[in-house]
Design an enzyme around this catalytic site. Structure first.
Site, mmCIF file in Angstrom:
data_model
loop_
_atom_site.group_PDB
_atom_site.id
_atom_site.type_symbol
_atom_site.label_atom_id
_atom_site.label_comp_id
_atom_site.label_asym_id
_atom_site.label_seq_id
_atom_site.Cartn_x
_atom_site.Cartn_y
_atom_site.Cartn_z
ATOM 1 N N SER A 103 32.400 41.332 47.478
ATOM 2 C CA SER A 103 32.261 40.836 46.113
ATOM 3 C C SER A 103 33.375 39.836 45.851
ATOM 4 C CB SER A 103 32.376 41.986 45.111
ATOM 5 O OG SER A 103 32.552 41.516 43.789
ATOM 6 N N TYR A 149 36.971 48.780 40.445
ATOM 7 C CA TYR A 149 35.977 48.051 41.237
ATOM 8 C C TYR A 149 36.670 47.088 42.200
ATOM 9 C CZ TYR A 149 32.088 44.943 42.353
ATOM 10 O OH TYR A 149 31.159 44.184 43.012
#
Length: 272
Positions: free
Chosen positions: A139, A152
């Site tokens: 990501s 995250y």
């Protein structure tokens, strides 16, 4: 006979689009996801529309015994695994102090340990054959910090570190390790994402501000589509690329890499 690809998180979003992309490229598929019904439906659509050869195995990647059974079933069916695509993941957004230890553990269990379990399971066969590719779908949050997303980002930075270290270790053994890093993707991940409220917010009567921000961001021009990420994965595998940042996210990562002292404060100034 075509090469064999094993894809986790394969029933929806990026994983589903990747399955269709690799099926069109002649690969035989082993697909894994937690939800058996959506996984079965994806497999049926692949078989009917593309005449693809598909093995669908419902699997919770946080459970190493289930992952081992997935890999064993794939090897029994196809005899080998040429490419592993680690894609299963969840998203969490919210203030650090509202993020409990249970939230951290759940996020790391899927986003990091899930990748580790599959790699450990497929690696012995790849090492024996001295051939294979491992793709870790990371990501933008594993390449630069994002506000309100400490947990995250920590999980995705862990994936980036794992990817880069394994690349050095496994390349001499004929195994390529590839990192593919999307930005925000317009898929149905919102239904699985966790959004934590600011203190005093009532999420029972109003959507959290974090969810509202994410929904607004999904309408912006720089959002990628699952098919765009799947195409980036395909290109990385075909051309043995070490790392790809997908779409407009590459500009944000480049800016942060070159000018962290400028981009960091800019991210801090974004409205809540």
């Amino acid at each position: 006979m075509g090469d064999v690809v094993l894809i986790t998180g394969a029933s929806e979003g990026i994983g589903r689009a990747t399955a269709f992309t690799f099926a069109r490229g002649g690969y035989r598929l082993a697909l894994a996801a937690r939800t058996a019904e959506t996984l079965k439906q994806t497999a049926i659509e692949l078989e009917q529309s593309l005449n693809a050869e598909v093995l669908a195995v419902p699997t919770d990647v946080t459970q190493p015994d289930q992952v081992q059974k997935l890999v064993e079933a794939t090897l029994e069916r196809y005899g080998r695994i040429d490419c592993l695509i680690n894609n299963a993941g969840i998203c969490l957004s919210g203030p650090f102090l509202q993020t409990t230890l249970e939230h951290w553990q759940a996020l790391m269990a899927v986003n990091f340990w899930g990748y580790l379990h599959t790699i450990r399971a497929v690696l012995p066969d790849m090492l024996k054959r001295k051939r294979g590719q491992i793709v870790n779908v990371g990501s933008i949050g594993g390449k630069m910090p994002l506000p309100q997303m400490a947990a995250y980002c920590a999980s995705k930075y862990a994936v980036s570190g794992l990817t880069e270290a394994l690349r050095l270790e496994l390349q001499p053994h004929g195994i390529q390790v590839i990192g593919v890093h999307p930005g925000l993707v317009n898929s149905n991940f919102l239904k699985r994402a966790i959004f934590l409220e600011e203190p005093g917010e009532d999420n029972l009567t109003h959507p959290s501000r974090a969810r509202q921000r994410m929904q607004q961001a999904l309408e912006s021009f720089w959002v990628s589509q699952p098919e765009e990420v799947a195409a980036a994965i395909w290109e990385a595998v075909c051309h043995s690329k070490s790392e790809v940042v997908v779409g407009m996210a590459q500009w944000a990562v480049a800016a942060y890499t070159l000018f962290p002292g400028w981009v960091g404060p800019l991210l801090q100034s974004l409205p809540d």
